[in-house]
Design a protein around this motif. Structure first.
Motif, PDB file in Angstrom:
ATOM      1  N   ASP A 271       0.848  -1.195   0.000  1.00 21.78           N
ATOM      2  CA  ASP A 271       0.000   0.000   0.000  1.00 21.78           C
ATOM      3  C   ASP A 271       0.878   1.237   0.000  1.00 21.78           C
ATOM      4  O   ASP A 271       2.113   1.175   0.161  1.00 21.78           O
ATOM      5  CB  ASP A 271      -0.945   0.008   1.201  1.00 21.78           C
ATOM      6  N   GLY A 272       0.241   2.408  -0.154  1.00 25.24           N
ATOM      7  CA  GLY A 272       0.985   3.650  -0.288  1.00 25.24           C
ATOM      8  C   GLY A 272       1.691   4.075   0.984  1.00 25.24           C
ATOM      9  O   GLY A 272       2.805   4.616   0.942  1.00 25.24           O
ATOM     10  N   HIS A 273       1.091   3.865   2.137  1.00 24.32           N
ATOM     11  CA  HIS A 273       1.716   4.288   3.394  1.00 24.32           C
ATOM     12  C   HIS A 273       3.020   3.530   3.644  1.00 24.32           C
ATOM     13  O   HIS A 273       4.047   4.141   3.985  1.00 24.32           O
ATOM     14  CB  HIS A 273       0.738   4.067   4.552  1.00 24.32           C
ATOM     15  N   LEU A 274       2.981   2.201   3.477  1.00 24.81           N
ATOM     16  CA  LEU A 274       4.198   1.414   3.661  1.00 24.81           C
ATOM     17  C   LEU A 274       5.226   1.753   2.590  1.00 24.81           C
ATOM     18  O   LEU A 274       6.432   1.797   2.855  1.00 24.81           O
ATOM     19  CB  LEU A 274       3.863  -0.077   3.628  1.00 24.81           C
ATOM     20  N   GLY A 275       4.761   2.013   1.363  1.00 24.18           N
ATOM     21  CA  GLY A 275       5.689   2.385   0.304  1.00 24.18           C
ATOM     22  C   GLY A 275       6.434   3.666   0.629  1.00 24.18           C
ATOM     23  O   GLY A 275       7.653   3.774   0.401  1.00 24.18           O
ATOM     24  N   LEU A 276       5.723   4.678   1.152  1.00 18.28           N
ATOM     25  CA  LEU A 276       6.382   5.932   1.546  1.00 18.28           C
ATOM     26  C   LEU A 276       7.402   5.689   2.655  1.00 18.28           C
ATOM     27  O   LEU A 276       8.521   6.232   2.623  1.00 18.28           O
ATOM     28  CB  LEU A 276       5.331   6.942   2.015  1.00 18.28           C
ATOM     29  N   ALA A 277       7.025   4.874   3.649  1.00 17.25           N
ATOM     30  CA  ALA A 277       7.943   4.600   4.756  1.00 17.25           C
ATOM     31  C   ALA A 277       9.203   3.897   4.258  1.00 17.25           C
ATOM     32  O   ALA A 277      10.328   4.246   4.657  1.00 17.25           O
ATOM     33  CB  ALA A 277       7.236   3.758   5.813  1.00 17.25           C
ATOM     34  N   LEU A 278       9.066   2.902   3.369  1.00 17.87           N
ATOM     35  CA  LEU A 278      10.231   2.188   2.837  1.00 17.87           C
ATOM     36  C   LEU A 278      11.088   3.096   1.961  1.00 17.87           C
ATOM     37  O   LEU A 278      12.320   3.021   1.979  1.00 17.87           O
ATOM     38  CB  LEU A 278       9.772   0.965   2.047  1.00 17.87           C
ATOM     39  N   ALA A 279      10.427   3.968   1.199  1.00 19.14           N
ATOM     40  CA  ALA A 279      11.195   4.874   0.348  1.00 19.14           C
ATOM     41  C   ALA A 279      12.045   5.825   1.175  1.00 19.14           C
ATOM     42  O   ALA A 279      13.201   6.122   0.829  1.00 19.14           O
ATOM     43  CB  ALA A 279      10.247   5.653  -0.558  1.00 19.14           C
ATOM     44  N   ARG A 280      11.508   6.333   2.272  1.00 20.74           N
ATOM     45  CA  ARG A 280      12.285   7.247   3.113  1.00 20.74           C
ATOM     46  C   ARG A 280      13.377   6.515   3.888  1.00 20.74           C
ATOM     47  O   ARG A 280      14.458   7.070   4.113  1.00 20.74           O
ATOM     48  CB  ARG A 280      11.333   7.954   4.077  1.00 20.74           C
ATOM     49  N   ALA A 281      13.086   5.259   4.287  1.00 17.13           N
ATOM     50  CA  ALA A 281      14.062   4.529   5.104  1.00 17.13           C
ATOM     51  C   ALA A 281      15.154   3.890   4.268  1.00 17.13           C
ATOM     52  O   ALA A 281      16.332   3.886   4.668  1.00 17.13           O
ATOM     53  CB  ALA A 281      13.342   3.461   5.937  1.00 17.13           C
ATOM     54  N   ARG A 282      14.795   3.372   3.086  1.00 20.05           N
ATOM     55  CA  ARG A 282      15.760   2.595   2.298  1.00 20.05           C
ATOM     56  C   ARG A 282      16.349   3.350   1.128  1.00 20.05           C
ATOM     57  O   ARG A 282      17.329   2.892   0.545  1.00 20.05           O
ATOM     58  CB  ARG A 282      15.089   1.301   1.802  1.00 20.05           C
ATOM     59  N   GLN A 283      15.780   4.476   0.750  1.00 12.75           N
ATOM     60  CA  GLN A 283      16.292   5.296  -0.351  1.00 12.75           C
ATOM     61  C   GLN A 283      16.574   4.449  -1.596  1.00 12.75           C
ATOM     62  O   GLN A 283      17.708   4.288  -2.050  1.00 12.75           O
ATOM     63  CB  GLN A 283      17.576   6.019   0.075  1.00 12.75           C
ATOM     64  N   PRO A 284      15.532   3.865  -2.216  1.00 12.31           N
ATOM     65  CA  PRO A 284      15.769   3.016  -3.401  1.00 12.31           C
ATOM     66  C   PRO A 284      16.261   3.843  -4.582  1.00 12.31           C
ATOM     67  O   PRO A 284      16.083   5.059  -4.640  1.00 12.31           O
ATOM     68  CB  PRO A 284      14.374   2.432  -3.667  1.00 12.31           C
ATOM     69  N   ALA A 285      16.874   3.133  -5.550  1.00 15.85           N
ATOM     70  CA  ALA A 285      17.350   3.802  -6.762  1.00 15.85           C
ATOM     71  C   ALA A 285      16.198   4.089  -7.719  1.00 15.85           C
ATOM     72  O   ALA A 285      16.281   5.025  -8.532  1.00 15.85           O
ATOM     73  CB  ALA A 285      18.410   2.944  -7.455  1.00 15.85           C
ATOM     74  N   LEU A 286      15.140   3.314  -7.644  1.00 14.49           N
ATOM     75  CA  LEU A 286      14.002   3.480  -8.554  1.00 14.49           C
ATOM     76  C   LEU A 286      12.756   2.968  -7.848  1.00 14.49           C
ATOM     77  O   LEU A 286      12.810   2.002  -7.085  1.00 14.49           O
ATOM     78  CB  LEU A 286      14.235   2.701  -9.858  1.00 14.49           C
TER      79      LEU A 286
END
Length: 696
Positions: A582-597
């Motif tokens: 879902d979007g909430h978990l996606g935002l949290a992972l994006a901020r924590a893990r800083q993916p390349a894409l």
């Protein structure tokens, strides 16, 4: 006193006899003429006042003193009118006119009734339009009656003296000869006075003064007759003119009324036409928006299962993406499941099309309710048992409803399957039956799910609504309730819903009953379906030495779509996949893990993809991460809106593996020499992430 001669006596007698008759005749004629003249003058002034009032009514109505002054200025052709004015309804001076040489000013306001004297005639005339007094016309004219009287008296005196002198001379000379014409004149005069027949003439007896007297008398009668005819003609003309003006005024009033009526009719027609046009425009706009929304939703719903079918089919037929026999079976199961879902979607769309087009044929007959409930319980109970829930059905002995048996079963199955699908784990679904009227039966389906708010209930019976839980964690087309509502209407029934967030929902239908309902009891089916588990296998990580893999975050709520991307990325050692349901978990992972894409679906539960993208761009920590849209929203306007929102690329489902790979490579190419991503990846967390996803 000395003796008088016969001639003198005759003259005295004749003159004594003639003088009163002559004076009386002249007096009568003068009085009649003066009265006629005075009446004619007053009528003429009244006509002028009425004409001025009629011409000035528009000026008073529109408060135009200039037009009123112009109307009054037309009185300069009547020199006997010395002054004129128009006063408004309050008696205030509105416009005025004074003849040349007239020094006296108009009174500023009307005061009392008009007062005339020997020298002036004053006339007031009210201006009335459609029964409303608009003002008053004031006319002051020269009273020539006194001068005319003096003229007549002078003429009468002259004529009398002349007549007496002639008579005297004639009688002095002719005696009896003179007496005869005088007597004749006297007789004629008496007849004229008595009969007012001015055509009578005195006979000419001689050619002397007596004859001239007769001629003069006859000429006077001729003059009086002519003037009388002129007065009568003038009075008739004035009367005709007044009548014509009255008719003209009535015609104008009639035409004005017709014009007002036509204007009102045209205005009403125009207003109705404008209202109809506005309604037509609004209906066309609403229909266009509804069509666009329907096509967009249908495109998304069709592309979602097609994405899994074509994606896994590409993997199975690809030589560059080898897979084991177990994986091929899993992929085939995904294809089969998506194909069945697509078939269900197509069938429901066809049902909706048939219902909307009116081609559905119903066989209305008495249906025993117990039999229908037993059939639906047999089909729904195992599904509820698989989710750890239960369904309670009432006993309806003797209850019979008027319906199409097949369509009624379809309606009940749809309501029950929705109640089971959207219910909480281990929840209960209760079916109830009640008599709501002498010949009306209500069936209700109550669940213990999350419930719906007022806005969701308001838009519930719309295509692709999915019970107001767009992007939720339950698979469905959102068409079933629309078809259900249409079928109930075709069967003469009703459908309704009441819901409370956090408590649950109650869907009910009403049908005509042909047999009363006995007291129902609740029964729970003993058969329970075996529960089934869901696989949560994670994709293997790539092996081999080399630079640390780039982290790829995929935010997707559909397990089949996520599984497809996992299989595509599994063979790339330079990429490592991290997923969020879902979007909430996606935002949290994006901020924590800083993916390349980041790969981002648009239809997500809780928070949509566009909102996720907005928050990513608003956060400095994630604003530089490229984001690719991967969605089934493939309408041109959806693509334009997505690119305008800030996506780096916009890919549509079904996935084309070559295009998907090219998009990832081209997006990551500028970052090929960027510092390596974090290497302390929690493999266990990544492996367990798919387990949190929902069943689609």
């Amino acid at each position: 006193m000395g003796a008088r001669s016969i001639r003198s006596k005759l003259v005295s007698a004749v003159m004594t006899a003639t003088l009163p008759a002559l004076l009386l005749s002249i007096a009568i004629i003068i009085v009649y003429d003066l009265r006629s003249y005075h009446r004619s003058l007053l009528n003429d002034l009244a006509t002028q006042a009425e004409l001025v009032g009629h011409m000035s009514s528009a000026a008073l109505t529109f408060d135009d003193p200039r037009l009123a002054n112009e109307n009054l200025a037309l009185l300069r052709t009547r020199p006997e009118v010395r002054a004129a004015a128009i006063y408004d309804a309050n008696g205030e001076l509105f416009a005025s006119y004074r003849a040349s040489g007239e020094a006296r000013a108009m009174p500023a306001a009307l005061s009392g009734a008009p007062a005339s004297d020997r020298q002036e005639l004053v006339l007031h005339h009210r201006i009335v339009e459609n029964g409303e007094t608009l003002g008053t016309v004031y006319l002051r004219a020269e009273n020539r009656l006194l001068g005319r009287t003096l003229d007549y008296l002078g003429i009468a005196l002259s004529v009398t003296l002349l007549a007496l002198g002639v008579a005297y001379l004639l009688m002095r000379r002719m005696g009896r000869v003179v007496t005869a014409p005088i007597v004749a004149i006297t007789e004629i005069a008496r007849d004229v006075v008595a009969t007012r027949d001015y055509s009578r003439r005195a006979p000419r007896i001689s050619d002397d003064e007596a004859g001239e007297l007769v001629d003069s008398f006859n000429a006077m009668l001729t003059e009086i007759e002519g003037r009388t005819r002129e007065l009568e003609t003038s009075s008739s003309a004035i009367a005709r003119e007044a009548a014509e003006r009255t008719r003209a005024q009535q015609e104008i009033m009639r035409l004005n009324e017709q014009l007002e009526q036509r204007v009102d009719e045209r205005t009403l027609q125009l207003a109705l036409a404008n209202a109809e046009l506005a309604n037509a425009i609004e209906e066309a706009r609403s229909a266009n928006q509804a069509k666009s929304a329907f096509l967009s939703s249908m495109s998304h719903e069709l592309r979602t299962p097609l994405n899994a079918i074509l994606g896994f089919a590409q993997i199975l037929t690809s030589d560059t993406l080898p897979s084991t026999l177990e994986q091929k079976k899993e992929f085939a199961n995904h294809i089969l499941k998506s194909g069945r879902h697509l078939l269900t979607l197509i069938n429901e769309i066809l049902d909706l099309a048939k219902v909307e087009s009116g081609t559905v044929t119903l066989s209305m007959e008495p249906v025993v309710l117990d039999e229908i409930l037993l059939e639906t319980r047999t089909m729904v109970a195992p599904i509820a048992a698989a989710r750890g829930g239960r369904v309670l059905f009432p006993e309806t002995p003797g209850a019979v409803v008027l319906a199409d048996r097949t369509r009624l079963k379809q309606v009940l199955l749809n309501l029950l399957s929705n109640a089971v699908k959207y219910n909480r784990e281990a929840g209960a679904v209760v079916v109830d039956c009640a008599q709501v009227g002498p010949s009306r039966l209500r069936l209700s389906v109550r669940d213990t799910g999350a419930g719906l708010d007022a806005q969701q209930v308001a838009s519930l019976f719309q295509p692709f609504n999915r019970l107001g839980q767009e992007g939720g964690n339950q698979e469905g087309t959102g068409i079933g309730l629309v078809v259900t509502k249409r079928l109930m209407e075709l069967m003469g029934g009703e459908i309704g819903v009441s819901s409370s967030p956090g408590v649950g929902s109650v869907f009910w239908i009403e049908l005509a009953s042909t047999a009363p309902l006995a007291a129902p009891t609740m029964t729970e089916p003993g058969a329970q379906a075996a529960s089934s588990g869901a696989d949560g296998a994670s994709a293997p990580a790539g092996e081999g030495a080399g630079p640390a893999p780039r982290l790829l975050l995929y935010v997707e709520d559909n397990p089949a779509n996520l599984r497809l991307v996992e299989e595509i990325v599994r063979f790339r050692r330079d990429l490592q996949l991290l997923s969020a349901p879902d979007g909430h978990l996606g935002l949290a992972l994006a901020r924590a893990r800083q993916p390349a894409l980041i790969l981002l679906d648009l239809n997500l539960p809780g928070m949509g993809g566009l909102e996720v993208l907005r928050q990513l761009r608003a956060d400095p920590a994630t604003s530089g991460i490229p984001v690719i849209a991967l969605t089934a929203n493939a309408m041109p306007r959806d693509i334009e809106r997505g690119m305008a929102a800030g996506f780096d690329r916009y890919l549509t489902k079904p996935i084309d593996i070559g295009q998907f790979t090219e998009a990832i490579n081209s997006t990551l190419a500028p970052r090929r020499f960027a510092p390596a991503q974090k290497t302390d990846i929690d493999t266990d967390a990544e492996a367990t992430a798919p387990a949190a996803r929902k069943d689609a």
